[in-house]
Design an enzyme around this catalytic site. Structure first.
Site, PDB file in Angstrom:
ATOM      1  N   ARG A 264       3.334  -0.277  -5.199  1.00 38.88           N
ATOM      2  CA  ARG A 264       3.085  -0.892  -3.884  1.00 38.88           C
ATOM      3  C   ARG A 264       1.762  -1.642  -3.822  1.00 38.88           C
ATOM      4  NH1 ARG A 264       5.232   1.350   0.873  1.00 38.88           N
ATOM      5  NH2 ARG A 264       7.246   2.233   0.428  1.00 38.88           N
TER       6      ARG A 264
ATOM      7  N   LYS B 253      10.360 -16.015 -11.991  1.00 38.32           N
ATOM      8  CA  LYS B 253      10.014 -14.962 -12.954  1.00 38.32           C
ATOM      9  C   LYS B 253       8.853 -15.407 -13.829  1.00 38.32           C
ATOM     10  CE  LYS B 253      11.652 -12.200 -12.002  1.00 38.32           C
ATOM     11  NZ  LYS B 253      12.519 -11.555 -11.070  1.00 38.32           N
TER      12      LYS B 253
ATOM     13  N   GLU C 288      15.277 -18.751 -10.000  1.00 42.13           N
ATOM     14  CA  GLU C 288      14.879 -17.397 -10.414  1.00 42.13           C
ATOM     15  C   GLU C 288      14.086 -17.442 -11.724  1.00 42.13           C
ATOM     16  OE1 GLU C 288      14.502 -14.537  -9.407  1.00 42.13           O
ATOM     17  OE2 GLU C 288      14.762 -13.129 -11.057  1.00 42.13           O
TER      18      GLU C 288
ATOM     19  N   TRP D 200      -2.953  -2.650  -1.533  1.00 41.64           N
ATOM     20  CA  TRP D 200      -2.680  -4.070  -1.745  1.00 41.64           C
ATOM     21  C   TRP D 200      -3.418  -4.764  -0.599  1.00 41.64           C
ATOM     22  CZ3 TRP D 200      -0.401  -8.196   0.857  1.00 41.64           C
ATOM     23  CH2 TRP D 200      -0.121  -9.324   0.070  1.00 41.64           C
TER      24      TRP D 200
ATOM     25  N   ASN E  57      -0.873   2.008   5.782  1.00 41.65           N
ATOM     26  CA  ASN E  57      -0.065   0.955   5.163  1.00 41.65           C
ATOM     27  C   ASN E  57       0.435   0.089   6.306  1.00 41.65           C
ATOM     28  OD1 ASN E  57       1.888  -0.592   3.859  1.00 41.65           O
ATOM     29  ND2 ASN E  57       3.403   1.062   3.876  1.00 41.65           N
ATOM     30  N   GLY E  58       0.100  -1.206   6.290  1.00 37.27           N
ATOM     31  CA  GLY E  58       0.534  -2.098   7.369  1.00 37.27           C
ATOM     32  C   GLY E  58      -0.608  -3.003   7.780  1.00 37.27           C
TER      33      GLY E  58
ATOM     34  N   GLU F 156       5.479 -15.565 -11.837  1.00 39.30           N
ATOM     35  CA  GLU F 156       4.893 -14.320 -11.338  1.00 39.30           C
ATOM     36  C   GLU F 156       4.278 -13.459 -12.434  1.00 39.30           C
ATOM     37  OE1 GLU F 156       7.420 -11.472  -9.295  1.00 39.30           O
ATOM     38  OE2 GLU F 156       9.123 -12.123 -10.464  1.00 39.30           O
TER      39      GLU F 156
ATOM     40  N   LYS G 224       5.273  -4.366  -5.579  1.00 38.67           N
ATOM     41  CA  LYS G 224       6.733  -4.306  -5.690  1.00 38.67           C
ATOM     42  C   LYS G 224       7.413  -4.176  -4.339  1.00 38.67           C
ATOM     43  CE  LYS G 224      10.430  -3.179  -8.521  1.00 38.67           C
ATOM     44  NZ  LYS G 224      10.808  -4.556  -8.808  1.00 38.67           N
TER      45      LYS G 224
ATOM     46  N   CYS H  37       0.844  -1.180   0.000  1.00 38.54           N
ATOM     47  CA  CYS H  37       0.000   0.000   0.000  1.00 38.54           C
ATOM     48  C   CYS H  37       0.888   1.241   0.000  1.00 38.54           C
ATOM     49  CB  CYS H  37      -0.947   0.097   1.195  1.00 38.54           C
ATOM     50  SG  CYS H  37      -2.041  -1.309   1.365  1.00 38.54           S
TER      51      CYS H  37
ATOM     52  N   HIS I 232      15.309 -37.528  -7.662  1.00 41.59           N
ATOM     53  CA  HIS I 232      14.873 -37.826  -6.294  1.00 41.59           C
ATOM     54  C   HIS I 232      13.407 -37.463  -6.074  1.00 41.59           C
ATOM     55  CE1 HIS I 232      18.924 -38.929  -5.240  1.00 41.59           C
ATOM     56  NE2 HIS I 232      19.337 -37.832  -5.866  1.00 41.59           N
TER      57      HIS I 232
HETATM   58  C1  F6R Z   1      10.389 -11.002  -7.909  1.00 41.48           C
HETATM   59  C2  F6R Z   1      10.570  -9.900  -6.987  1.00 41.48           C
HETATM   60  C3  F6R Z   1      10.417 -10.179  -5.537  1.00 41.48           C
HETATM   61  C4  F6R Z   1      11.387  -9.307  -4.728  1.00 41.48           C
HETATM   62  C5  F6R Z   1      11.130  -9.489  -3.228  1.00 41.48           C
HETATM   63  C6  F6R Z   1      12.096  -8.692  -2.384  1.00 41.48           C
HETATM   64  O1  F6R Z   1      10.597 -10.599  -9.231  1.00 41.48           O
HETATM   65  O2  F6R Z   1      10.804  -8.796  -7.378  1.00 41.48           O
HETATM   66  O3  F6R Z   1      10.591 -11.521  -5.246  1.00 41.48           O
HETATM   67  O4  F6R Z   1      12.697  -9.664  -5.042  1.00 41.48           O
HETATM   68  O5  F6R Z   1       9.822  -9.100  -2.926  1.00 41.48           O
HETATM   69  O6  F6R Z   1      11.972  -7.320  -2.638  1.00 41.48           O
HETATM   70  P1  F6R Z   1      13.129  -6.332  -2.269  1.00 41.48           P
HETATM   71  O7  F6R Z   1      14.297  -6.662  -3.143  1.00 41.48           O
HETATM   72  O8  F6R Z   1      12.581  -4.974  -2.537  1.00 41.48           O
HETATM   73  O9  F6R Z   1      13.464  -6.548  -0.825  1.00 41.48           O
END
Ligand code: F6R
Length: 606
Positions: free
Chosen positions: A27, A482, A478, A74, A98-99, A485, A601, A2, A501
């Site tokens: 956010r 990617k 990763e 969010w 926010n929280g 998501e 994000k 948020c 396994h």
């Molecule tokens: C995936 C992604 C998330 C962030 C994670 C940590 O593409 O971006 O997995 O890496 O939420 O976020 P930060 O780096 O801001 O602590």
């Protein structure tokens, strides 16, 4: 998550609030809303979904007033609906938050005993209800807000606006970030400095437990104990114009394409001598530590996981990598000889910040590897190593990941040097390899057209598996993260040797398997695992260099040919096809690439 924004201004507040929210949409984008005090009366507008919906709503139903608060949500408590959108209002109070208010159920019971019933499913509404109840008991707005905040448990950044009070806003922070911005006869509030970039770059960050009483004339700060305190006002370097796609269809594709340039800047910044000396060599005694603990979340934790291979292989330094949400509650022993490193793009991730606080005072040092240098994680660390990726707007992390890797590579090199773990010749080779990375990343971007062809077919599948060995194993994780998501395809990453396994049971003629197989010391082993998949009909997407493809590319479903680069730093280069594969598959599926469903994000709640 948020984002919150506030203004006590000279001009109409609504456009200013919407502009701030646009910068905070990373956010969360489940709903958005604003409230203003107009002719002494609180009024609000809210809309479900992205900010554009609120904007459209405001065209039909404008909101006047020069004082206001805004929010982009969010969802945590309560579905994404207009009723649950912020600002929440009760009587003479409007509030954005926010929280998470953890004791909101107890507070509701208290309010119910006074016949005050909630209209929404949110925890936040309880804050507005409680503050309004305090007003009804004869308290002033300031006292009502203070009394309310004193009863809250959990995490919050809060901004209160009051009916009949055109020149008053009260804000508070515990666990979630909040910045106060200074204008000329105007004051602003935002979740971060970026939100306020077009309004001011004069910022005061609230510290943990702080409350501020804001009028157009300025702000008074109080600490958690209620004592008046002075908080530093500083000029921050945030670029108001940088939130731009530069002709790309998505921020993500822009950010992928930027990597040769940003990586070159980052590597130059740290390898050119002076900065490395100032920031690393003179700050960190890497010979005196007996282990490194790296903590992060999501993609950032996978950068740590890649770096573990480097620190152990190059510097002989044991590394533990942990995800912050587990680390913070596990009470792991941290000695004075443990170096702790916290990696975060945003620098605001709640779990990573809490893990950092756990280590502060126990570890030899607390190091932050961050993109946002004005962030809470940076401000609370002993040593800050900026990654210099520039603003990353796409929710899926791309350039921040590779820049995190570049900084961790420099740290591993420094550790090897200080500990005498490698000969000068080896160090020189590793250093010159690192200088080559940006141009190899540019070459790797040349796989774009071939990856689009693969993506067009991958998009028709429901599942995918990613395999890698050594430092390419975390990269397989990763790649899977990617893909899931942004394309919503179910994907899992495995160490190639682990497949038999259990996960090999998933292989059939429908299963795409992405194999990261650079022609290095692990090549033959990875190829053996690849053959095991092919023997069971799996559809291999082999990612290798010319030598690897010519040796083992036959009969694979697709081959992506990467530049030849046998080096410890190869995972940085191999990150590119992971990003492009996810990106083009998502485009093919028509998903919302930059703002994928359910994600935000900056994850400022645990
Ligand atoms: C995936 C992604 C998330 C962030 C994670 C940590 O593409 O971006 O997995 O890496 O939420 O976020 P930060 O780096 O801001 O602590």
């Amino acid at each position: 998550m948020c984002g919150i924004v506030g203004v006590l201004g000279k001009h109409q507040a609504a456009p200013i609030l919407v502009d701030g929210l646009r910068r905070l949409e990373y956010r969360g984008y489940d709903s958005a809303g604003i409230a203003t005090v107009n002719n002494g009366q609180l009024d609000r507008r809210r809309a479900l979904g992205k900010l554009v919906n609120l904007n459209d709503h405001l065209v039909l139903h404008p909101l006047a007033g020069t004082s206001g608060i805004g929010h982009t949500r969010w969802a945590t408590h309560g579905a994404a609906t207009t009723a649950n959108a912020h600002p929440h209002a009760s009587g003479r109070i409007a509030v954005v938050h926010n929280g998470i208010i953890e004791n909101f159920r107890e507070l509701r019971v208290f309010l119910a005993s006074h016949k005050i019933e909630p209209q929404t499913e949110t925890d936040t509404e309880t804050v507005a209800m409680l503050a309004d109840w305090h007003l009804s008991q004869g308290l002033s707005p300031i006292e009502a807000a203070k009394e309310t905040i004193a009863r809250l448990e959990g995490a919050y950044a809060l901004a209160f606006l009051f009916d009949g009070e055109d020149d008053l806003m009260i804000v508070a922070r515990k666990g979630s970030p909040l910045a106060v911005g200074w204008g000329d006869g105007e004051m602003f509030v935002g979740s971060d400095a970026l939100a306020l970039a077009s309004m001011t770059n004069e910022i005061t960050y609230l510290e943990e437990g702080d409350l501020a009483i804001i009028t157009r004339a300025g702000a008074d700060f109080f600490d958690a104990g209620g004592c008046a305190v002075t908080r530093q006002r500083r000029t921050v370097a945030v670029d108001a114009t940088s939130v731009d796609k530069a002709g790309h269809r998505h921020f993500m594709s822009k950010e992928i394409a930027e990597q040769p340039v940003v990586l070159a800047n980052t590597i130059k910044f740290y390898l050119d001598g002076q900065k490395r000396r100032e920031l690393i060599s003179e700050n960190l005694d890497l010979a005196a530590v007996d282990r490194v603990v790296m903590v992060a979340c999501g993609t950032a934790s996978l950068a740590c996981f890649v770096a573990k291979y480097w620190f152990e292989q190059i510097a002989g330094l044991p590394v533990e990598v942990d995800i912050a949400s587990e680390f913070r509650y596990r009470e792991p022993p941290i000695s004075g000889r443990t170096l702790t490193i916290f990696v975060s793009q945003s620098g605001e991730t709640a779990d990573t910040l809490a893990a950092l606080r756990y280590c502060a005072g126990k570890a030899s040092q607390v190091v932050a590897v961050v993109n946002v240098i004005e962030s809470s994680i940076a401000r609370e660390s002993d040593v800050v190593l900026p990654i210099h990726a520039g603003p990353e707007i796409g929710v899926a992390s791309t350039k921040a990941f590779t820049c995190q890797l570049a900084v961790l590579a420099v740290l591993a090199l420094e550790a090897a040097k200080q500990r005498g773990a490698c000969s000068d010749k080896v160090l020189q080779k590793l250093t010159s390899d690192l200088w080559r990375v940006p141009s190899l990343v540019a070459d790797a971007l040349g796989t774009d057209a071939a990856i689009q062809v693969v993506s067009a077919q991958l998009a028709r599948h429901d599942d995918a598996i990613f395999l890698g060995r050594g430092a390419h194993y975390p990269l397989a994780l990763e790649g899977a993260l990617k893909l899931k998501e942004i394309s919503y395809i179910h994907a899992e990453g495995y160490a190639a040797g682990e497949l038999k396994h259990g996960p090999i049971a998933l292989i059939d003629e429908q299963m795409p398997v992405v194999v990261l197989a650079p022609h290095d010391a692990m090549f033959e082993k990875t190829v053996s695992n690849m053959q095991e998949v092919m023997a069971r009909g799996g559809k291999i997407i082999m990612i290798s260099d010319a030598e690897g493809v010519s040796k083992a590319g036959d009969s694979t479903w697709h081959r992506i040919e990467m530049p030849q680069f046998e080096s410890h730093w190869s995972p940085i280069v191999y990150s590119i096809p992971m990003q492009l594969l996810a990106y083009h598959t998502a485009c093919e599926k028509g998903t919302d690439v930059d703002q994928p469903r359910n994600l935000a994000k900056s994850v400022t709640v645990e």
